[in-house]
Design a protein around this motif. Structure first.
Motif, PDB file in Angstrom:
ATOM      1  N   LEU A 111       0.652  -1.005  -0.048  1.00  0.00           N
ATOM      2  CA  LEU A 111       0.052   0.032  -0.009  1.00  0.00           C
ATOM      3  C   LEU A 111       0.868   1.206  -0.118  1.00  0.00           C
ATOM      4  O   LEU A 111       0.550   2.318  -0.682  1.00  0.00           O
ATOM      5  CB  LEU A 111      -0.806   0.081   1.177  1.00  0.00           C
ATOM      6  CG  LEU A 111      -1.707   1.261   1.398  1.00  0.00           C
ATOM      7  CD1 LEU A 111      -2.738   1.355   0.334  1.00  0.00           C
ATOM      8  CD2 LEU A 111      -2.697   1.038   2.865  1.00  0.00           C
ATOM      9  N   LYS A 117       3.831   1.731  -1.111  1.00  0.00           N
ATOM     10  CA  LYS A 117       4.648   1.630  -2.241  1.00  0.00           C
ATOM     11  C   LYS A 117       4.075   2.221  -3.748  1.00  0.00           C
ATOM     12  O   LYS A 117       4.757   2.234  -4.508  1.00  0.00           O
ATOM     13  CB  LYS A 117       4.946   0.401  -2.594  1.00  0.00           C
ATOM     14  CG  LYS A 117       6.107  -0.295  -1.388  1.00  0.00           C
ATOM     15  CD  LYS A 117       6.665  -1.666  -2.022  1.00  0.00           C
ATOM     16  CE  LYS A 117       7.378  -2.297  -0.744  1.00  0.00           C
ATOM     17  NZ  LYS A 117       7.752  -3.706  -1.162  1.00  0.00           N
ATOM     18  N   GLU A 118       2.776   2.560  -3.312  1.00  0.00           N
ATOM     19  CA  GLU A 118       1.944   3.116  -4.389  1.00  0.00           C
ATOM     20  C   GLU A 118       2.800   4.541  -4.900  1.00  0.00           C
ATOM     21  O   GLU A 118       2.899   5.400  -3.979  1.00  0.00           O
ATOM     22  CB  GLU A 118       0.549   3.293  -4.136  1.00  0.00           C
ATOM     23  CG  GLU A 118      -0.039   1.739  -4.027  1.00  0.00           C
ATOM     24  CD  GLU A 118      -1.524   2.111  -3.858  1.00  0.00           C
ATOM     25  OE1 GLU A 118      -2.133   3.106  -3.700  1.00  0.00           O
ATOM     26  OE2 GLU A 118      -2.385   0.961  -3.441  1.00  0.00           O
ATOM     27  N   THR A 119       2.373   5.036  -5.932  1.00  0.00           N
ATOM     28  CA  THR A 119       3.051   6.068  -6.725  1.00  0.00           C
ATOM     29  C   THR A 119       2.324   7.230  -5.880  1.00  0.00           C
ATOM     30  O   THR A 119       3.117   8.207  -5.559  1.00  0.00           O
ATOM     31  CB  THR A 119       2.799   6.285  -7.831  1.00  0.00           C
ATOM     32  OG1 THR A 119       3.212   5.059  -8.620  1.00  0.00           O
ATOM     33  CG2 THR A 119       3.457   7.526  -8.740  1.00  0.00           C
ATOM     34  N   ARG A 120       1.150   7.250  -5.775  1.00  0.00           N
ATOM     35  CA  ARG A 120       0.441   8.348  -4.995  1.00  0.00           C
ATOM     36  C   ARG A 120       0.922   8.642  -3.775  1.00  0.00           C
ATOM     37  O   ARG A 120       0.684   9.749  -2.958  1.00  0.00           O
ATOM     38  CB  ARG A 120      -1.022   8.154  -4.839  1.00  0.00           C
ATOM     39  CG  ARG A 120      -1.598   6.801  -4.264  1.00  0.00           C
ATOM     40  CD  ARG A 120      -2.757   6.532  -4.406  1.00  0.00           C
ATOM     41  NE  ARG A 120      -3.538   5.415  -3.538  1.00  0.00           N
ATOM     42  CZ  ARG A 120      -3.712   5.397  -2.405  1.00  0.00           C
ATOM     43  NH1 ARG A 120      -3.803   6.356  -1.695  1.00  0.00           N
ATOM     44  NH2 ARG A 120      -4.311   4.285  -1.861  1.00  0.00           N
ATOM     45  N   GLU A 154       7.785   0.903   4.429  1.00  0.00           N
ATOM     46  CA  GLU A 154       6.518   0.198   4.035  1.00  0.00           C
ATOM     47  C   GLU A 154       6.003  -0.764   5.271  1.00  0.00           C
ATOM     48  O   GLU A 154       4.849  -0.739   5.663  1.00  0.00           O
ATOM     49  CB  GLU A 154       6.804  -0.805   2.797  1.00  0.00           C
ATOM     50  CG  GLU A 154       5.933  -1.851   2.657  1.00  0.00           C
ATOM     51  CD  GLU A 154       4.694  -1.710   2.058  1.00  0.00           C
ATOM     52  OE1 GLU A 154       3.845  -2.472   1.893  1.00  0.00           O
ATOM     53  OE2 GLU A 154       4.604  -0.551   1.583  1.00  0.00           O
ATOM     54  N   ARG A 211       5.814   0.677 -10.504  1.00  0.00           N
ATOM     55  CA  ARG A 211       5.453  -0.394  -9.811  1.00  0.00           C
ATOM     56  C   ARG A 211       3.760  -0.719 -10.200  1.00  0.00           C
ATOM     57  O   ARG A 211       3.589  -2.095 -10.794  1.00  0.00           O
ATOM     58  CB  ARG A 211       5.497  -0.802  -8.176  1.00  0.00           C
ATOM     59  CG  ARG A 211       4.821  -1.803  -7.754  1.00  0.00           C
ATOM     60  CD  ARG A 211       4.888  -1.340  -6.096  1.00  0.00           C
ATOM     61  NE  ARG A 211       3.968  -2.250  -5.455  1.00  0.00           N
ATOM     62  CZ  ARG A 211       4.500  -3.468  -4.916  1.00  0.00           C
ATOM     63  NH1 ARG A 211       5.553  -3.866  -4.877  1.00  0.00           N
ATOM     64  NH2 ARG A 211       3.586  -4.107  -4.069  1.00  0.00           N
ATOM     65  N   GLU A 212       2.967   0.194  -9.983  1.00  0.00           N
ATOM     66  CA  GLU A 212       1.714  -0.257 -10.445  1.00  0.00           C
ATOM     67  C   GLU A 212       1.485  -0.711 -11.781  1.00  0.00           C
ATOM     68  O   GLU A 212       0.757  -1.843 -12.044  1.00  0.00           O
ATOM     69  CB  GLU A 212       0.997   0.787  -9.855  1.00  0.00           C
ATOM     70  CG  GLU A 212       0.746   1.219  -8.586  1.00  0.00           C
ATOM     71  CD  GLU A 212       0.559   2.675  -8.239  1.00  0.00           C
ATOM     72  OE1 GLU A 212      -0.667   3.028  -8.517  1.00  0.00           O
ATOM     73  OE2 GLU A 212       1.342   3.514  -7.686  1.00  0.00           O
ATOM     74  N   ASP A 232       0.444  -4.194 -13.066  1.00  0.00           N
ATOM     75  CA  ASP A 232      -1.175  -4.515 -13.476  1.00  0.00           C
ATOM     76  C   ASP A 232      -1.136  -5.182 -15.042  1.00  0.00           C
ATOM     77  O   ASP A 232      -1.910  -5.903 -15.248  1.00  0.00           O
ATOM     78  CB  ASP A 232      -1.660  -2.941 -13.875  1.00  0.00           C
ATOM     79  CG  ASP A 232      -2.937  -2.915 -14.437  1.00  0.00           C
ATOM     80  OD1 ASP A 232      -3.795  -3.397 -13.799  1.00  0.00           O
ATOM     81  OD2 ASP A 232      -3.087  -2.470 -15.634  1.00  0.00           O
ATOM     82  N   LYS A 261       3.224  -9.553  -6.320  1.00  0.00           N
ATOM     83  CA  LYS A 261       3.581  -8.224  -6.333  1.00  0.00           C
ATOM     84  C   LYS A 261       4.631  -7.962  -5.395  1.00  0.00           C
ATOM     85  O   LYS A 261       5.675  -7.488  -5.518  1.00  0.00           O
ATOM     86  CB  LYS A 261       2.661  -7.293  -6.072  1.00  0.00           C
ATOM     87  CG  LYS A 261       1.631  -7.093  -7.081  1.00  0.00           C
ATOM     88  CD  LYS A 261       0.397  -6.320  -6.730  1.00  0.00           C
ATOM     89  CE  LYS A 261       0.967  -4.927  -6.785  1.00  0.00           C
ATOM     90  NZ  LYS A 261      -0.528  -3.924  -6.408  1.00  0.00           N
TER      91      LYS A 261
END
Length: 346
Positions: A50, A52-55, A84, A223-224, A228, A252
């Motif tokens: 969670l 590690k997400e770009t946002r 993380e 990553r996402e 995906d 992942k």
């Protein structure tokens, strides 16, 4: 702007030296990493990945901060993993501590709001603490001192003291039960390169290692999109279900798969002629009996098939072709300093 950590002359080298490790050491290390990876995957929390997400901007910020402070490659990956794991544990503990509000809608809203505010207000401080702790695990490179960290935080208009900085480090250590020396994907990459070299795969070790580091950066920062693509390729469907997404979490977070995929992609880009040879070695078809046991151990424990390797490489190459190269991507990220990536404290 904050002062930078000094660049130690004797600490900098030209990178790892391959083909200098005994086979027994390679095998033992591989067994340790494979076991550690399997244990981590078997205990994955639902929130894994969670932060590690770009946002969240944590990874990019850590990479930029590591460059600013001239930290080595492994430090930035370790800092990302520490942040993380700490953030997940912190959220779990804070939510458990507010269990008495369950069943009351207003209380739940108040509880989650409190958790969110606390995380938001302390995120940059915790991020810096994770970078500090990761730097202390590196024996041959400079460590981030309290003065350096405080100067940087002050440049963002934070008014923390040395005592608060120390307490933040202790908070991370206590939350993680002092288990901070975790293996990073870079350790897997470097070990697998050693295995390949021992098995007689004549690869250009130094340039391949450098390219793998760039690809590893690229995989972290995109990553996402990469995963995906990998998920949709694996299920042959452009609209995966919630169950499929949930089950894909172990893919992942699989460091061994990430390392194998990065190496395979690097070989494809740097030396296409070695592509088939690498795939054969990873299927435990190495010519030397002792070496074959090492690679066979990798194959048996991780369950990584040639098809999985190809699918991962496809996802990475597709992302590279569809955007920028890893080096360009890092260059674009570098157009902003770490201070510019995080809004100053108001």
């Amino acid at each position: 702007m904050g002062s930078q950590a000094p660049v130690p002359g004797r600490g900098r080298d030209s990178g790892p030296v391959f083909s200098g490790v005994a086979a027994e050491v390679i095998e033992d290390t591989l067994m340790h990493l494979a076991t550690e990876n399997e244990q981590y995957l078997s205990e994955l929390p639902e929130q894994a990945g969670l932060f590690k997400e770009t946002r969240i901007v944590g990874e990019e910020f850590i990479f930029l901060l590591s460059e600013k402070w001239h930290l080595d490659q492994s430090t930035r990956y370790q800092a990302v993993e520490l942040l993380e794991r700490f953030m997940i544990k912190q959220v779990e503990q804070m939510c458990d501590g507010r269990g008495s509000t369950k069943g009351r809608e207003q209380g739940q809203r108040s509880s989650w709001s409190s958790v969110r505010d606390h995380i938001t207000n302390t995120f940059v401080l915790r991020l810096v603490s994770c970078v500090q702790l990761a730097s202390k695990l590196s024996l041959h490179y400079s460590r981030v001192t309290s003065d350096t960290a405080l100067t940087f935080l002050q440049s963002l208009k934070y008014s923390y003291t040395k005592q608060e900085l120390l307490e933040s480090e202790l908070a991370v250590l206590n939350t993680l039960h002092f288990h901070i020396n975790v293996s990073t994907p870079l350790a897997y990459v470097e070990l697998l390169l050693e295995v390949l070299g021992y098995n007689g795969c004549l690869l250009p070790a130094k340039p391949l290692h450098q390219l793998c580091v760039q690809l590893l950066d690229f995989c972290y920062l995109t990553r996402e999109t990469i995963y995906d693509t990998l998920l949709k390729t694996a299920i042959e469907n452009s609209t995966p279900s919630k169950l499929q997404i949930a089950k894909f979490l172990t893919v992942k977070e699989d460091f061994m798969l990430l390392a194998v995929g990065v190496i395979s992609t690097g070989v494809f880009i740097l030396s296409p002629g070695h592509w088939e040879q690498v795939q054969s070695l990873l299927k435990a078809l190495a010519p030397r009996e002792h070496s074959a046991k090492v690679v066979e151990h990798l194959n048996c424990i991780t369950g990584i098939t040639p098809q999985s390797i190809l699918e991962f490489s496809y996802a990475v190459v597709r992302r590279i072709v569809g955007s920028t190269t890893p080096e360009q991507h890092r260059g674009n990220c570098g157009t902003k300093s770490p201070e510019d990536r995080i809004p100053p404290q108001k």
